[in-house]
Write a protein that holds these residues in place. Structure first.
Motif, PDB file in Angstrom:
ATOM      1  N   VAL A 143       0.852  -1.129   0.181  1.00 54.80           N
ATOM      2  CA  VAL A 143      -0.077  -0.008  -0.100  1.00 54.80           C
ATOM      3  C   VAL A 143       0.951   1.312  -0.063  1.00 54.80           C
ATOM      4  CG1 VAL A 143      -1.643   1.242   1.273  1.00 54.80           C
ATOM      5  CG2 VAL A 143      -1.940  -1.171   1.001  1.00 54.80           C
ATOM      6  N   VAL A 144       0.811   1.953  -1.058  1.00 53.99           N
ATOM      7  CA  VAL A 144       1.353   3.445  -1.005  1.00 53.99           C
ATOM      8  C   VAL A 144       0.816   4.392  -0.355  1.00 53.99           C
ATOM      9  CG1 VAL A 144       2.552   4.960  -2.857  1.00 53.99           C
ATOM     10  CG2 VAL A 144       2.010   2.528  -3.400  1.00 53.99           C
ATOM     11  N   HIS A 145       1.438   4.971   0.659  1.00 53.12           N
ATOM     12  CA  HIS A 145       0.950   6.251   1.387  1.00 53.12           C
ATOM     13  C   HIS A 145       1.882   7.474   1.091  1.00 53.12           C
ATOM     14  CE1 HIS A 145      -2.362   5.099   3.458  1.00 53.12           C
ATOM     15  NE2 HIS A 145      -1.766   3.920   4.233  1.00 53.12           N
ATOM     16  N   THR A 146       1.439   8.599   0.919  1.00 55.01           N
ATOM     17  CA  THR A 146       2.169   9.664   0.681  1.00 55.01           C
ATOM     18  C   THR A 146       1.915  10.521   2.065  1.00 55.01           C
ATOM     19  OG1 THR A 146       0.090  10.882  -0.020  1.00 55.01           O
ATOM     20  CG2 THR A 146       1.374  10.101  -1.707  1.00 55.01           C
ATOM     21  N   HIS A 147       2.395  11.964   2.121  1.00 50.90           N
ATOM     22  CA  HIS A 147       2.309  12.815   3.194  1.00 50.90           C
ATOM     23  C   HIS A 147       0.910  12.818   3.644  1.00 50.90           C
ATOM     24  CE1 HIS A 147       3.658  16.132   6.177  1.00 50.90           C
ATOM     25  NE2 HIS A 147       4.579  15.486   5.842  1.00 50.90           N
ATOM     26  N   GLY A 148       0.201  12.512   3.006  1.00 51.49           N
ATOM     27  CA  GLY A 148      -1.261  12.859   3.770  1.00 51.49           C
ATOM     28  C   GLY A 148      -1.610  11.892   4.647  1.00 51.49           C
ATOM     29  N   LEU A 149      -1.036  10.769   4.757  1.00 52.88           N
ATOM     30  CA  LEU A 149      -1.187  10.046   6.358  1.00 52.88           C
ATOM     31  C   LEU A 149      -0.761  10.698   7.380  1.00 52.88           C
ATOM     32  CD1 LEU A 149      -1.753   7.325   7.448  1.00 52.88           C
ATOM     33  CD2 LEU A 149       0.365   6.450   6.762  1.00 52.88           C
ATOM     34  N   TYR A 150       0.385  11.260   7.230  1.00 51.19           N
ATOM     35  CA  TYR A 150       1.081  12.009   8.366  1.00 51.19           C
ATOM     36  C   TYR A 150       0.302  13.221   8.837  1.00 51.19           C
ATOM     37  CZ  TYR A 150       4.389   8.456   7.414  1.00 51.19           C
ATOM     38  OH  TYR A 150       4.889   6.954   6.902  1.00 51.19           O
ATOM     39  N   ASP A 151      -0.158  13.683   7.761  1.00 49.78           N
ATOM     40  CA  ASP A 151      -1.111  15.031   8.031  1.00 49.78           C
ATOM     41  C   ASP A 151      -2.180  14.803   8.825  1.00 49.78           C
ATOM     42  OD1 ASP A 151       0.709  17.068   6.829  1.00 49.78           O
ATOM     43  OD2 ASP A 151      -0.279  16.599   4.870  1.00 49.78           O
ATOM     44  N   ALA A 152      -2.677  13.551   8.505  1.00 48.10           N
ATOM     45  CA  ALA A 152      -3.926  13.242   9.330  1.00 48.10           C
ATOM     46  C   ALA A 152      -3.506  12.723  10.649  1.00 48.10           C
ATOM     47  CB  ALA A 152      -4.539  12.017   8.216  1.00 48.10           C
ATOM     48  N   LEU A 153      -2.453  11.959  10.625  1.00 43.46           N
ATOM     49  CA  LEU A 153      -1.955  11.408  11.957  1.00 43.46           C
ATOM     50  C   LEU A 153      -1.630  12.533  12.665  1.00 43.46           C
ATOM     51  CD1 LEU A 153       0.099   8.120  10.929  1.00 43.46           C
ATOM     52  CD2 LEU A 153      -2.093   8.335  12.225  1.00 43.46           C
TER      53      LEU A 153
END
Length: 510
Positions: A175-185
């Motif tokens: 699964v490819v995650h971008t910086h959006g995952l870290y913004d959300a966390l």
């Protein structure tokens, strides 16, 4: 896109948080300042390793250096692939085949499989988190390099992380995650999020899984992470008292082991404020048991490898006298939109059952090397989860089943396994239960139950069927066959392994 999360964390670690305790592992205690210096040293080593520019894969158990490698790779803008140590060789090789990293970082205890994987995948740089024969010692080299402070971090849009799904059919996908995952966390700090500023959080589930990323809000808000190599209920109970733990996240099956451990009743757990649980349906009986033994600390987390945290049911919403609320998954976290849709993708009104779709900054970019699977899962930015559920008028989500687990009865009725499982679990002789549909010889399926008896109890299939009929009032929901096992098989991510259950029923796959 704003400043990337790793750069923000390094600024705080080098400055106002420098002397705060950041990480605890065994007898080691790292301050934020020590974490920052280690990250800078690893960053310097990775910059000097040409292969690392093609991506960095990590194969290691929970240890502070894993977090340091993640931060260093993201500061450099290098792709990061997290390999689950519990995954099979074939699963790890599949992720490497698609991600094609140029460097593999591993813990010394995984030296043999790491070298085999590197040879098979053509990885030129092998970096060990400690002494290992014929490999560069990343920890020693990082300690000898001061790093270069003040260098600009890679832009946020260069951050790219690969996580493995925990699928039970075929090889898991990357699964490819971008910086959006870290913004959300980073946004999940505070009363309506995952973490409280400055908390002490115990991490006993793998950092290589998406649940390991759920610990990041603690670090991003100046708290302390206490890392365990794996889950052992006695060690977790002891650590809650000894380390004054405020929060932890467990899969529901691991939570049951914690609740059942005899030391829990005599150990001080007064500092615990939040016990996150999820990954698999949690029986009402177990929720009430946790509330009775631990107090109002439960937090239900509905999350996916493909989307991070989706909904939360907060501790204040867990009430033993509100079973209809306990059956729910809570409300979407800030920035996440959730809808229930029919088979044609049309949005359904509140109360109607359909597939759960979601959209938000933490939704994956796609499955690495699987364009058809990506196209099937994501439509116009919306992720099709494969989960069946409903939304009530307030926007709270109730999950019913996985789409591929719904039992298509010969009568044409759809039966949701969780409903039957709850009925079975209300019987005093049943400790655990899993329900699935099996072919009935015609065009439909019949209901089958696999149950685990409580200690000291013998299971009577006829009595169990009579109990389910009395609870649910519909004959078609009564299991036509029941078998008993010592424990339910689970996947490496802690979910009931329904494929293994089917294989137990039909070893030949017929």
């Amino acid at each position: 896109m704003g400043t990337q999360y790793a750069a923000e964390l390094m600024r705080a670690a080098d400055g106002p948080w420098e002397r705060r305790e950041a990480l605890v592992h065994g007898g080691r205690r790292w301050t934020y300042g020590e974490l920052a210096r280690t990250v800078r040293g690893i960053e310097a080593v990775l910059r000097s390793a040409p292969g690392a520019r093609d991506g960095v894969a990590v194969l290691a158990d929970n240890r502070p250096e894993v977090i340091a490698v993640q931060l260093a790779a993201h500061l450099l803008g290098y792709q990061l692939a997290l390999l689950a140590p519990s995954a099979t060789d074939a699963e790890q090789a599949e992720l490497l085949r698609h991600s094609r990293p140029g460097a593999l970082v591993f813990a010394p205890g995984h030296a043999a499989p790491a070298k085999a994987l590197a040879a098979a995948a053509g990885i030129g740089e092998l970096l060990s988190l400690g002494p290992a024969p014929s490999c560069r010692d990343l920890v020693a080299e990082a300690a000898a390099r001061p790093g270069e402070y003040g260098l600009p971090a890679a832009p946020a849009d260069r951050v790219r992380t690969l996580l493995c799904t925990g699928g039970t059919t075929g090889l898991p996908k990357g699964v490819v995650h971008t910086h959006g995952l870290y913004d959300a966390l980073a946004a999940l700090v505070g009363d309506h999020g995952l973490a409280q500023p400055g908390e002490r959080r115990l991490v006993a589930t793998p950092l290589s899984h998406v649940s390991g990323h759920f610990a990041l809000p603690t670090l991003l808000s100046g708290g302390t992470l206490v890392l365990h190599d794996g889950f052992a209920p006695g060690a977790v109970v002891a650590a809650i008292a000894a380390e004054r733990i405020n929060a932890l996240v467990l899969t529901s099956p691991l939570m049951y082991q914690l609740l059942d451990h005899p030391a829990l009743a005599t150990t001080d757990h007064s500092t615990l404020r939040c016990l996150g649980y999820g990954a698999t349906p949690t029986p009402l009986r177990r929720q009430r048991q946790a509330l009775a033994r631990l107090g109002p600390v439960l937090q239900h987390i509905y999350g996916l490898t493909e989307a991070g945290v989706v909904t939360l049911l907060q501790p204040g919403e867990h009430r033993a006298d509100r079973p209809e609320v306990l059956a729910g998954a809570g409300r979407p976290v800030p920035g996440m939109r959730v809808e229930v849709r029919d088979d044609e993708g049309r949005r359904l009104p509140a109360g109607q059952v359909g597939e759960v779709w979601m959209r938000g900054p933490s939704v994956m970019a796609g499955y690495l090397g699987h364009p058809l699977a990506t196209a099937a899962a994501i439509r116009d930015g919306w992720l099709r989860t494969g989960d069946i559920g409903t939304l009530d008028a307030s926007g709270a989500l109730v999950l019913r089943a996985r789409k591929n687990e719904v039992i298509m009865h010969a009568s044409g009725a759809r039966i949701y396994p969780r409903v039957v499982e709850e009925a079975l679990l209300s019987h005093p002789a049943v400790a655990a239960a899993a329900v699935l549909g099996v072919p009935d010889g015609g065009d439909g399926e019949r209901v089958h139950a696999t149950v685990v008896p409580r200690p000291g109890h013998l299971l009577d299939a006829a009595a169990l069927r009579a109990h389910v009929l009395a609870e649910l009032g519909r004959q078609i929901m009564v299991p036509e066959s029941v078998d008993s096992v010592a424990r339910l098989p689970v996947t490496r991510t802690g979910k009931v392994d329904r494929k293994a259950l089917r294989d137990m029923l039909d070893p030949g796959g017929h």
